[in-house]
Write an enzyme that holds these catalytic residues in place. Structure first.
Site, short mmCIF file in Angstrom:
data_model
loop_
_atom_site.label_atom_id
_atom_site.label_comp_id
_atom_site.label_asym_id
_atom_site.label_seq_id
_atom_site.Cartn_x
_atom_site.Cartn_y
_atom_site.Cartn_z
N ASP A 187 -2.38 -3.99 1.89
CA ASP A 187 -3.30 -5.21 2.49
C ASP A 187 -3.85 -5.75 1.26
OD1 ASP A 187 -4.76 -6.48 4.14
OD2 ASP A 187 -6.52 -5.08 3.98
N HIS A 215 2.27 -11.82 -1.66
CA HIS A 215 3.46 -10.88 -0.99
C HIS A 215 4.58 -11.09 -1.98
CE1 HIS A 215 1.82 -10.76 3.14
NE2 HIS A 215 1.76 -11.92 3.24
N LEU A 223 13.35 11.05 -3.02
CA LEU A 223 12.17 10.43 -2.28
C LEU A 223 12.73 9.63 -1.06
CD1 LEU A 223 9.00 9.47 -2.10
CD2 LEU A 223 9.74 7.29 -3.24
#
Length: 297
Positions: free
Chosen positions: A46, A63, A157
């Site tokens: 956010d 972004h 991961l």
């Protein structure tokens, strides 16, 4: 549909895993015992728009800058031993934004996967996708599925990209599929339990969230991984997402490691030296007792 059928593919030949580079500052992860490191971290990225607006830039620029933040957080997760990261890339509610921003976000999500797929593969990262197919661009789905296939053998991961995803939508889709299975006799309604619901989620084998990390100063979960985050530790940080890097993740992991995780349980306090019963305590089995002695900083 909650469960997406994927065509079988031949496993990719083994490749040499290259660890991520060090942070430019030279920072190293804190020395936290492995048992106190969260296995699964959910990330709400956010603050991109606010970061850009504060600099007189279009929201889309935030972004763009935030792409590097996601990669550095993944690098930091590998450094400290986190095994799963789930990133909220595009929510089912994001369709309410302006058509221009929706087009940018979808195209950007597609391009990030295309640009970063090989690097993530080099790091040993497995890429997964959680979210709904309807309305999502075919080109976005293609890139996500291509990344899934290319990285399917990796185990350092697991990065789950949540694109066109909503926690309530995921649960609703699971309930719909369970109802269909019951209606056709494939499932006994009397035997539906939490494990049944888990099997019908987008990624049934995704473990529960241990640490829920949100940047940007807001303190809400915003419909992200609702089922999986039932007992997650929530950590909200003030940094806007483009200002986040692995050091912010490590700080959140340190906070996580200090907390007692009760899962609804509790035990009585120890008896007093006089042999009296002490008042009941809120503390449980203290699976994090003494963690403040181990965490540096």
């Amino acid at each position: 549909m909650a469960i997406r059928r994927r065509r079988p593919v031949a496993p990719e030949s083994s490749h040499v895993v290259v660890p991520p580079p060090l942070h430019p500052s030279g920072a190293r992860p804190p020395a936290i015992p492995a048992e106190f490191v969260p296995r699964h971290v959910a990330v709400v990225m956010d603050g991109n728009g606010r970061w850009a607006n504060a600099r007189g830039l279009p929201r889309t620029k935030g972004h763009e800058v935030g792409e590097a933040s996601l990669m550095d957080v993944c690098a930091g997760a590998i450094d400290i031993g986190v095994r799963y990261v789930s990133a909220y890339a595009f929510s089912t509610e994001n369709w309410r934004r302006s058509p221009e921003e929706v087009r940018f976000l979808l195209g950007f999500s597609r391009d990030v996967i295309r640009r970063r797929r090989d690097l993530l593969n080099d790091w040993g990262v497995r890429v997964r996708w959680a979210g709904r197919r309807p309305r999502l661009w075919r080109s976005v789905i293609s890139e996500l599925e291509a990344a899934e296939e290319r990285t399917r053998s990796n185990d350092v991961l697991t990065l789950t990209m949540c694109v066109n995803y909503g926690g309530r939508a995921e649960i609703a889709d699971a309930v719909r599929d369970i109802a269909r299975a019951a209606a056709t006799g494939r499932l006994d309604p009397e035997r539906v339990d939490e494990r049944t619901v888990q099997r019908f989620l987008d990624e049934p084998d995704l473990p529960d969230v241990d640490l829920f990390l949100r940047s940007g100063g807001e303190q809400r979960t915003s419909n992200f991984l609702l089922w999986q985050s039932a007992y997650a530790e929530l950590v909200f940080v003030p940094e806007l997402w483009p200002d986040v890097d692995r050091r912010v993740l490590w700080r959140a992991v340190e906070e996580y490691a200090r907390r007692d995780r009760r899962y609804g349980g509790a035990v009585d306090a120890a008896r007093s030296p006089r042999g009296d019963h002490a008042l009941p305590s809120d503390h449980d089995d203290q699976d994090r007792t003494g963690m403040h002695d181990h965490v540096e900083g």
